[in-house]
Design a protein around this motif. Structure first.
Motif, short mmCIF file in Angstrom:
data_model
loop_
_atom_site.label_atom_id
_atom_site.label_comp_id
_atom_site.label_asym_id
_atom_site.label_seq_id
_atom_site.Cartn_x
_atom_site.Cartn_y
_atom_site.Cartn_z
N ARG B 56 -46.38 -48.66 -21.39
CA ARG B 56 -47.89 -48.58 -21.98
C ARG B 56 -48.05 -49.40 -23.11
NH1 ARG B 56 -50.94 -44.21 -20.33
NH2 ARG B 56 -51.72 -43.89 -22.48
N ASN B 59 -48.89 -53.42 -21.94
CA ASN B 59 -50.30 -54.02 -21.82
C ASN B 59 -51.39 -53.52 -22.76
OD1 ASN B 59 -50.30 -51.38 -20.89
ND2 ASN B 59 -51.36 -51.98 -19.14
N LEU B 61 -51.74 -50.24 -23.89
CA LEU B 61 -52.56 -49.02 -23.88
C LEU B 61 -52.07 -48.27 -25.18
CD1 LEU B 61 -52.47 -47.92 -20.08
CD2 LEU B 61 -54.37 -49.08 -21.39
N ASP B 84 -56.42 -59.12 -24.13
CA ASP B 84 -57.22 -59.33 -22.98
C ASP B 84 -56.50 -60.18 -22.15
OD1 ASP B 84 -59.66 -58.70 -21.95
OD2 ASP B 84 -60.06 -60.85 -21.81
N ARG B 87 -53.68 -58.42 -20.44
CA ARG B 87 -53.75 -57.48 -19.38
C ARG B 87 -54.50 -58.11 -18.27
NH1 ARG B 87 -57.33 -53.46 -23.30
NH2 ARG B 87 -55.58 -52.09 -24.01
N ARG B 88 -54.93 -59.30 -18.16
CA ARG B 88 -55.24 -60.24 -17.05
C ARG B 88 -54.17 -60.57 -16.12
NH1 ARG B 88 -58.43 -64.35 -19.18
NH2 ARG B 88 -59.11 -63.12 -20.90
N MET B 92 -51.29 -52.41 -13.57
CA MET B 92 -50.51 -51.23 -13.74
C MET B 92 -51.27 -50.32 -12.77
SD MET B 92 -50.23 -49.34 -17.37
CE MET B 92 -48.77 -48.48 -17.79
N PHE B 94 -50.71 -45.96 -12.14
CA PHE B 94 -50.55 -44.77 -13.03
C PHE B 94 -50.03 -43.64 -12.09
CE2 PHE B 94 -53.72 -47.21 -14.80
CZ PHE B 94 -53.42 -47.25 -16.23
N ASN B 98 -55.75 -42.85 -11.16
CA ASN B 98 -56.98 -43.22 -11.92
C ASN B 98 -57.94 -44.15 -11.14
OD1 ASN B 98 -55.84 -41.83 -13.87
ND2 ASN B 98 -55.01 -43.32 -15.04
N LEU B 99 -58.14 -43.80 -10.08
CA LEU B 99 -59.24 -44.58 -9.33
C LEU B 99 -60.66 -44.12 -9.85
CD1 LEU B 99 -57.93 -44.58 -5.57
CD2 LEU B 99 -57.84 -46.15 -7.24
N ALA B 112 -63.25 -55.10 -11.10
CA ALA B 112 -62.46 -55.79 -12.23
C ALA B 112 -62.44 -57.25 -11.85
CB ALA B 112 -61.20 -55.45 -12.61
N ALA B 116 -64.26 -59.01 -14.83
CA ALA B 116 -63.26 -59.78 -15.79
C ALA B 116 -62.67 -61.08 -15.54
CB ALA B 116 -61.88 -58.81 -15.85
N ARG B 160 -55.81 -52.48 -5.96
CA ARG B 160 -56.61 -52.65 -7.03
C ARG B 160 -56.12 -53.48 -8.22
NH1 ARG B 160 -59.48 -47.95 -10.54
NH2 ARG B 160 -57.43 -47.68 -11.26
N ALA B 161 -54.90 -53.04 -8.54
CA ALA B 161 -54.13 -53.73 -9.42
C ALA B 161 -54.06 -55.28 -9.08
CB ALA B 161 -52.96 -53.20 -9.79
N MET B 164 -56.43 -58.44 -9.35
CA MET B 164 -56.42 -59.12 -10.38
C MET B 164 -55.34 -60.43 -10.49
SD MET B 164 -58.67 -58.22 -12.52
CE MET B 164 -58.59 -58.82 -14.11
#
Lengths: 213, 253
Positions: B56, B59, B61, B84, B87-88, B92, B94, B98-99, B112, B116, B160-161, B164
């Protein structure tokens, strides 16, 4: 009670609706700002909004309306009674909605913010796209409840001499000496405004619940 | 660890004497490690050993207090721009998925890249559908997360991750919240990702996965790296008593 008296009540009703709408719309904007300030990492904003909420939750709405109405006149602002009342209601609603929404923002699980951060979403997008839509759902019952309170709270504007529904009722009652009839009608008009809101709120809740299940 | 001198060139992540405190509690002790491009690392250790905290920090967190973290050459300072940028490049996944529950599977994946990376809606949707296909869940695109099983949700989280197009993927106990029968589908997805050459750091207790996929297993205890070795060596010949004890507990049940 004749037609003229009833029309007079309806004019009062119109002002009650206007005050409620202005108070709610401006209160929502103010409340959002307060909630964001209250949940931000900036200490000064945190403390300032905490104090603001404390003052407005800790004093009666009537006092707040008095202070705005007479206070603004005292420092030289010549404004209409309804604007003074609208300002008072906005300040009041901003504090309450701010606190309601702060609670709901904090009730959104931390993992949501973390996931949004990990996806490199910036603060504005994290709030708008991820946190606030969820917080809004959480806050819906309390928000609708407060809106109903606010509508009924506008009756206090009658005390500073503004003719909204309650004061209109009072005046008619003094003219025709039928307080029971007049105030029954006034009460019914309030009910007709508030009840659909409650039903609408319940409907929204069900819809939100269905869309995530 | 001896890596060839050109390892420097394709180093993806370096941690240099990283330390982290929670108040008076020291969560990470002098962590130094580096991860090459395409390398797969499995981080393991008893709970509270700081392995989640470690990834963590990568990135941001969790902010670290001392030492340097670099990802793909970018120094992770405490200023927004570097955070930033990193993180791009770092995706990550989890433990709790965490959807975003108010968005559909497809919208979860599109958000994102649009916000982003500035992708158009059509481009984001294209990319999202492609990656949902890759994690074998394309037919669920219009559903909400709560309508999916845990394993499906975690695969969506991976997609989802990936939307990016990160250079590194961090996995924070991705299978720990899953029912046993769903663990395999998520691990298979991760194995597929590893085979495609993704740089990965996985905090996991799935030792079968570690054996099969990891280039290196790092064992942590009490906020420090105790030992690290290729999986064959790590499992057959652990050097430290602490590691032996841990492996004994986790493998013999």
């Amino acid at each position: 009670m004749g037609k003229d008296e009833f029309v007079f009540l309806l004019v009062g009703l119109k002002w009650t609706v206007v005050l409620s709408a202005v108070g709610f719309v401006c209160g929502c904007l103010g409340g959002l700002a307060v909630a964001l300030a209250r949940t931000s990492d900036i200490k000064v904003l945190n403390k300032a909004t905490a104090a603001y909420i404390g003052v407005f939750q800790g004093t009666p709405l009537l006092m707040q309306l008095f202070v705005v109405y007479y206070g603004l006149a005292l420092v030289g602002f010549k404004i209409d009674a309804w604007i003074a009342v609208a300002i008072g209601l906005t300040l009041h609603a901003s504090a309450y909605l701010g606190e309601i929404w702060r609670g709901s923002i904090e009730a959104v699980p931390r993992g949501q913010t973390e996931a949004a951060k990990a996806l490199s979403l910036k603060y504005a997008s994290r709030m708008r796209d991820v946190i606030l839509p969820q917080a809004l759902r959480i806050s819906l019952p309390a928000t609708i409840g407060f809106l109903v309170q606010l509508i009924k709270g506008t009756s206090l504007a009658s005390i500073v001499g503004f003719t909204e529904l309650t004061r209109a009722g009072n005046m008619i009652s003094n003219q025709i000496f039928q307080p029971l009839t007049v105030f029954a009608i006034v009460g019914l008009l309030y009910f007709l405004m508030c009840c659909p809101l409650t039903i609408f709120g319940a409907h929204l809740e069900r819809r939100f619940a269905a869309s995530t299940r | 660890m001896t890596y060839s001198s050109d390892a420097q060139a394709d180093t993806m992540i370096t941690l240099d004497h990283v330390e982290k405190w929670y108040g008076a509690f020291k969560a990470l002790h002098d962590i130094s490690m580096s991860v090459r491009q395409g390398e797969k690392i499995v981080l393991c250790g008893p709970s509270g050993s700081g392995k989640s905290t470690l990834i963590r920090c990568i990135n941001y967190l969790e902010p670290h207090q001392k030492g340097e973290i670099r990802v793909d050459g970018i120094l992770l300072g405490h200023q927004a721009k570097a955070i930033d940028a990193i993180r791009r490049e770092v995706g990550m996944v989890f433990q709790q998925f965490n959807l975003f529950p108010h968005l559909t599977v497809l919208e979860n994946c599109m958000l994102a890249p649009m916000r982003a990376l500035g992708l158009s809606k059509a481009a984001a949707e294209d990319r999202a559908r492609g990656l949902l296909e890759r994690v074998k869940i394309a037919e669920q695109a219009a559903k909400y997360p709560a309508q999916l099983s845990g394993g499906q949700q975690q695969r969506v989280a991976i997609a989802r991750a990936l939307c990016m197009q990160p250079k590194v993927m961090l996995f924070d106990e991705p299978t720990s919240a899953l029912d046993p029968e769903m663990v395999k589908e998520v691990l298979d997805t991760m194995i597929g990702l590893a085979e495609d050459g993704m740089t990965m750091i996985c905090v996991t207790h799935e030792m079968g996965f570690a054996r099969q996929v990891a280039d290196r297993v790092i064992f942590m205890a009490e906020g420090a790296i105790v030992e690290q070795a290729p999986p064959a060596e790590f499992f057959s010949n652990p050097r430290h008593e602490r590691t032996r004890k841990f492996l004994g507990e986790i493998l013999n049940h």
